[in-house]
Scaffold this motif. Structure first.
Motif, PDB file in Angstrom:
ATOM      1  N   PHE A  81       0.895  -1.105   0.029  1.00 17.08           N
ATOM      2  CA  PHE A  81       0.109   0.042   0.014  1.00 17.08           C
ATOM      3  C   PHE A  81       0.988   1.356   0.212  1.00 17.08           C
ATOM      4  CE2 PHE A  81      -2.667   3.264   2.022  1.00 17.08           C
ATOM      5  CZ  PHE A  81      -3.794   3.118   1.189  1.00 17.08           C
ATOM      6  N   TYR A  82       2.011   1.230   0.907  1.00 16.13           N
ATOM      7  CA  TYR A  82       2.835   2.137   1.015  1.00 16.13           C
ATOM      8  C   TYR A  82       3.522   2.616  -0.405  1.00 16.13           C
ATOM      9  CZ  TYR A  82       1.867   3.734   5.805  1.00 16.13           C
ATOM     10  OH  TYR A  82       1.580   3.945   6.864  1.00 16.13           O
ATOM     11  N   ALA A  83       3.983   1.465  -1.002  1.00 17.01           N
ATOM     12  CA  ALA A  83       4.547   1.498  -2.412  1.00 17.01           C
ATOM     13  C   ALA A  83       3.858   2.112  -3.235  1.00 17.01           C
ATOM     14  CB  ALA A  83       4.872   0.006  -2.850  1.00 17.01           C
ATOM     15  N   PHE A  84       2.325   1.877  -3.229  1.00 18.78           N
ATOM     16  CA  PHE A  84       1.452   2.268  -4.176  1.00 18.78           C
ATOM     17  C   PHE A  84       1.349   4.116  -3.964  1.00 18.78           C
ATOM     18  CE2 PHE A  84      -2.933   4.012  -4.585  1.00 18.78           C
ATOM     19  CZ  PHE A  84      -3.042   4.086  -5.854  1.00 18.78           C
ATOM     20  N   LEU A  85       1.386   4.303  -2.506  1.00 15.57           N
ATOM     21  CA  LEU A  85       1.131   5.991  -2.296  1.00 15.57           C
ATOM     22  C   LEU A  85       2.488   6.488  -2.788  1.00 15.57           C
ATOM     23  CD1 LEU A  85      -0.269   6.110   1.232  1.00 15.57           C
ATOM     24  CD2 LEU A  85      -1.334   6.434  -0.763  1.00 15.57           C
ATOM     25  N   LEU A  86       3.569   5.905  -2.692  1.00 14.58           N
ATOM     26  CA  LEU A  86       4.803   6.266  -3.334  1.00 14.58           C
ATOM     27  C   LEU A  86       4.887   6.549  -4.677  1.00 14.58           C
ATOM     28  CD1 LEU A  86       7.950   6.884  -3.132  1.00 14.58           C
ATOM     29  CD2 LEU A  86       8.569   4.508  -3.180  1.00 14.58           C
ATOM     30  N   VAL A  87       4.227   5.652  -5.486  1.00 11.49           N
ATOM     31  CA  VAL A  87       4.158   5.759  -6.959  1.00 11.49           C
ATOM     32  C   VAL A  87       3.367   7.032  -7.080  1.00 11.49           C
ATOM     33  CG1 VAL A  87       3.516   4.751  -8.983  1.00 11.49           C
ATOM     34  CG2 VAL A  87       4.799   3.251  -7.349  1.00 11.49           C
TER      35      VAL A  87
ATOM     36  N   GLY B 203      -0.425  22.755   4.268  1.00 15.78           N
ATOM     37  CA  GLY B 203       0.733  22.561   3.675  1.00 15.78           C
ATOM     38  C   GLY B 203       1.802  21.515   4.538  1.00 15.78           C
ATOM     39  N   SER B 204       3.036  21.463   3.934  1.00 12.85           N
ATOM     40  CA  SER B 204       4.076  20.705   4.750  1.00 12.85           C
ATOM     41  C   SER B 204       4.476  21.454   6.057  1.00 12.85           C
ATOM     42  CB  SER B 204       5.201  20.476   4.060  1.00 12.85           C
ATOM     43  OG  SER B 204       4.893  19.687   3.008  1.00 12.85           O
ATOM     44  N   VAL B 205       4.555  20.392   7.041  1.00 12.19           N
ATOM     45  CA  VAL B 205       5.352  20.898   8.431  1.00 12.19           C
ATOM     46  C   VAL B 205       6.496  20.314   8.354  1.00 12.19           C
ATOM     47  CG1 VAL B 205       4.935  20.970  10.849  1.00 12.19           C
ATOM     48  CG2 VAL B 205       2.888  21.376   9.510  1.00 12.19           C
ATOM     49  N   HIS B 206       7.765  21.018   8.598  1.00 13.36           N
ATOM     50  CA  HIS B 206       9.005  20.565   8.794  1.00 13.36           C
ATOM     51  C   HIS B 206       9.522  20.863  10.287  1.00 13.36           C
ATOM     52  CE1 HIS B 206      10.312  20.129   4.380  1.00 13.36           C
ATOM     53  NE2 HIS B 206       8.946  19.631   4.658  1.00 13.36           N
ATOM     54  N   ILE B 207      10.573  20.096  10.672  1.00 14.30           N
ATOM     55  CA  ILE B 207      11.190  20.348  12.027  1.00 14.30           C
ATOM     56  C   ILE B 207      12.251  21.562  11.969  1.00 14.30           C
ATOM     57  CG2 ILE B 207      12.701  19.259  13.851  1.00 14.30           C
ATOM     58  CD1 ILE B 207       9.762  17.947  13.375  1.00 14.30           C
TER      59      ILE B 207
ATOM     60  N   PHE C 243       4.262  13.448   5.153  1.00 17.56           N
ATOM     61  CA  PHE C 243       3.794  14.433   4.487  1.00 17.56           C
ATOM     62  C   PHE C 243       3.956  14.067   2.860  1.00 17.56           C
ATOM     63  CE2 PHE C 243       4.065  16.683   8.463  1.00 17.56           C
ATOM     64  CZ  PHE C 243       2.593  17.508   8.321  1.00 17.56           C
ATOM     65  N   LEU C 244       5.283  13.675   2.436  1.00 17.73           N
ATOM     66  CA  LEU C 244       5.498  13.572   1.192  1.00 17.73           C
ATOM     67  C   LEU C 244       4.745  12.113   0.529  1.00 17.73           C
ATOM     68  CD1 LEU C 244       9.100  14.634   0.588  1.00 17.73           C
ATOM     69  CD2 LEU C 244       7.174  15.668  -0.394  1.00 17.73           C
ATOM     70  N   LEU C 245       4.974  11.218   1.203  1.00 16.12           N
ATOM     71  CA  LEU C 245       4.355   9.902   0.766  1.00 16.12           C
ATOM     72  C   LEU C 245       2.870   9.612   1.191  1.00 16.12           C
ATOM     73  CD1 LEU C 245       7.162   7.331   1.415  1.00 16.12           C
ATOM     74  CD2 LEU C 245       6.755   9.024  -0.321  1.00 16.12           C
ATOM     75  N   GLY C 246       2.712   9.963   2.678  1.00 18.82           N
ATOM     76  CA  GLY C 246       1.348   9.624   2.943  1.00 18.82           C
ATOM     77  C   GLY C 246       0.314  10.440   2.796  1.00 18.82           C
ATOM     78  N   ARG C 247       0.418  11.833   3.022  1.00 14.19           N
ATOM     79  CA  ARG C 247      -0.514  12.766   2.999  1.00 14.19           C
ATOM     80  C   ARG C 247      -0.656  13.223   1.502  1.00 14.19           C
ATOM     81  NH1 ARG C 247      -0.676  16.358   8.233  1.00 14.19           N
ATOM     82  NH2 ARG C 247      -0.418  14.562   9.806  1.00 14.19           N
TER      83      ARG C 247
END
Length: 469
Positions: free
Chosen positions: A27-33, A201-205, A238-242
């Motif tokens: 599933f995560y590989a699909f989200l990555l694509v 938007g993205s949240v970074h540390i 953020f980059l893969l999941g959301r």
């Protein structure tokens, strides 16, 4: 007899964990694509030209920026400074001092020359009493509400009642926003003609970055391994999941650290609820409201706009944060359990909620079972050694390699980290995730499930150092 029974249990449990992790990995590989295809599409586009038209006040819609603050004296001045410096034609900043017991209010009064004013407040949502309203002499669009303590959701509802504009943006009191972030997160909402009702938007540390007077001067990386792992975790989430979920309108979380909402829908949905995950709870209710009104509305995530926030630096603080997050996740999912597999709610009920139930919520429990199976299988020997190694391999693929890919993807698209040594450090730390960070956070998230079952309401405050000089 007991040993044989235990081996049989490990065999069954191990196979359940293995099948679960392979499904999640796919599933995560699909989200990555999906994320890769989307990022490739927007890569190399001019990131400034398309936003110039938004600086025309006749085109852009005014926005009320809400900043809930409870004991944020360490970082509140820097956060407000960053908001006063953003590029957007018309907006107001409303800081809601939620009964702080430190010097949050005093610091705001001193640094921004606040004076008491009268302001009409429409009580559209329930919230604790507002004791006083202040306005800055130097920045007329900066207001501070001083209210009784009622929690973050209550503070945000009070801010919505006091806001004047049709769009609201929520920013955490320990965060710093990039100047162009607001233009980028608002653009798709304004162009959608009402179809998009929320955008995040993205949240970074921010730990390790140099921030002066509310502006990022140099992006850097913390030296603390615990913070470095959180940096990697945020990039992956953020980059893969959301991004992957957002492409199909399956997003159930717009981070409370940085999200924009169309106010009439927020009010109709009942505003923020008093849960440990009030940001997710609101998004689920917005989806629910749209489906029940049979209206096609979207909630999206945009990778480029960046908000920088302070991450916990100690194991104790991180443990409290992760317990609270997972408790909030279970509370929201349980409150809306009637939507699960309910075709009335379309893809949200049939795809998104099952994903959050079976992967996000139950994931740490299954992961923990996997670690237990691996450890005991290694001691039992024979056939179980091979099986334990197989499980370990899947676990490394599931956690560490996905995180390492997220680091490379971030460098290819956003390029926030200018130092090669920082990127190399991020990459190699990502490969160690399975061996210490994931087991720790899996355990803490399991504790969050226990807290939710026990109906524990304690917030679990985190010590702030402040991110801006």
């Amino acid at each position: 007899m007991i040993v044989e029974a235990w081996r049989s249990f490990l065999w069954v449990a191990g196979h359940i964990v293995l099948i679960y992790m392979v499904i999640v990995l796919l599933f995560y590989a699909f989200l990555l694509v999906v994320s890769f295809i989307h990022l490739r599409r927007i890569h190399r586009l001019d990131d400034w030209e398309p936003y110039e038209e938004l600086l025309d006040a006749s085109y852009a819609k005014p926005v009320s920026i809400l900043v809930p603050a409870y004991n944020e004296e360490a970082g509140i001045v820097g956060s407000v400074r960053s908001l006063l410096a953003i590029e957007y034609p018309e907006y107001e900043v409303i800081v809601i001092n939620d009964g702080s017991t430190d010097k949050t209010l005093e610091r705001l009064i001193e640094h921004f020359h606040l004076q008491l004013v009268y302001r009409v407040i429409r009580h559209q949502l329930d919230a604790k009493e507002i004791k006083a309203v202040y306005q800055s002499l130097n920045y007329p669009h900066l207001f501070v509400l001083d209210k009784e303590n009622g929690g973050k959701a209550d503070a945000l509802n009070a801010g919505i009642n006091a806001s004047r504009y049709p769009y609201i943006c929520t920013i955490d009191g320990d965060s710093v926003l990039e100047r162009r972030a607001f233009l980028k997160v608002m653009k798709p909402m304004l162009e959608s003609d009402g179809e998009i009702i929320a955008s995040g938007g993205s949240v970074h540390i921010a730990n390790g970055c140099r921030i002066e007077r509310g502006e990022i001067v140099k992006v850097g990386l913390s030296r603390r391994p615990l913070v470095i792992m959180q940096t990697i975790e945020y990039l992956r989430a953020f980059l893969l999941g959301r991004l992957g979920l957002s492409r199909h309108n399956l997003l159930l979380i717009v981070s409370g650290a940085f999200g924009v909402f169309f106010k009439p829908w927020v009010i109709e949905a009942g505003g923020y609820a008093d849960t440990a995950g009030e940001d997710m709870e609101l998004v689920v209710r917005l989806h629910r409201l749209a489906r029940e009104k049979n209206e096609e509305k979207k909630i999206i995530y945009i990778p480029d706009p960046v908000c920088w926030t302070e991450a916990p630096e100690t194991y104790g603080d991180l443990r409290r944060q992760r317990r609270r997050w997972h408790r909030g996740l279970l509370e929201s999912l349980w409150m809306h359990r009637s939507m699960l597999f309910n075709p009335k709610y379309g893809s949200i009920g049939l795809l998104s909620l099952p994903y959050f139930w079976f992967i996000e919520l139950l994931g740490p429990i299954v992961e923990l079972m996997g670690y237990i199976v691996v450890v005991f299988s290694l001691f039992l020997g024979n056939l179980y050694v091979e099986f334990a190694l197989l499980l370990l391999t899947v676990s490394v693929l599931y956690g560490s390699l996905l995180s390492a890919v997220a680091v490379l993807l971030e460098e290819w698209t956003e390029r926030k980290f200018p130092s090669i040594s920082d990127l190399v450090k991020l990459f190699f730390f990502a490969l160690t995730e399975t061996f210490w960070y994931r087991p720790l956070t899996a355990w803490w998230r399991c504790e969050g499930v226990i807290d939710a079952i026990r109906r524990k309401k304690q917030w679990g405050s985190i010590k702030r150092k402040g991110v801006s000089a």
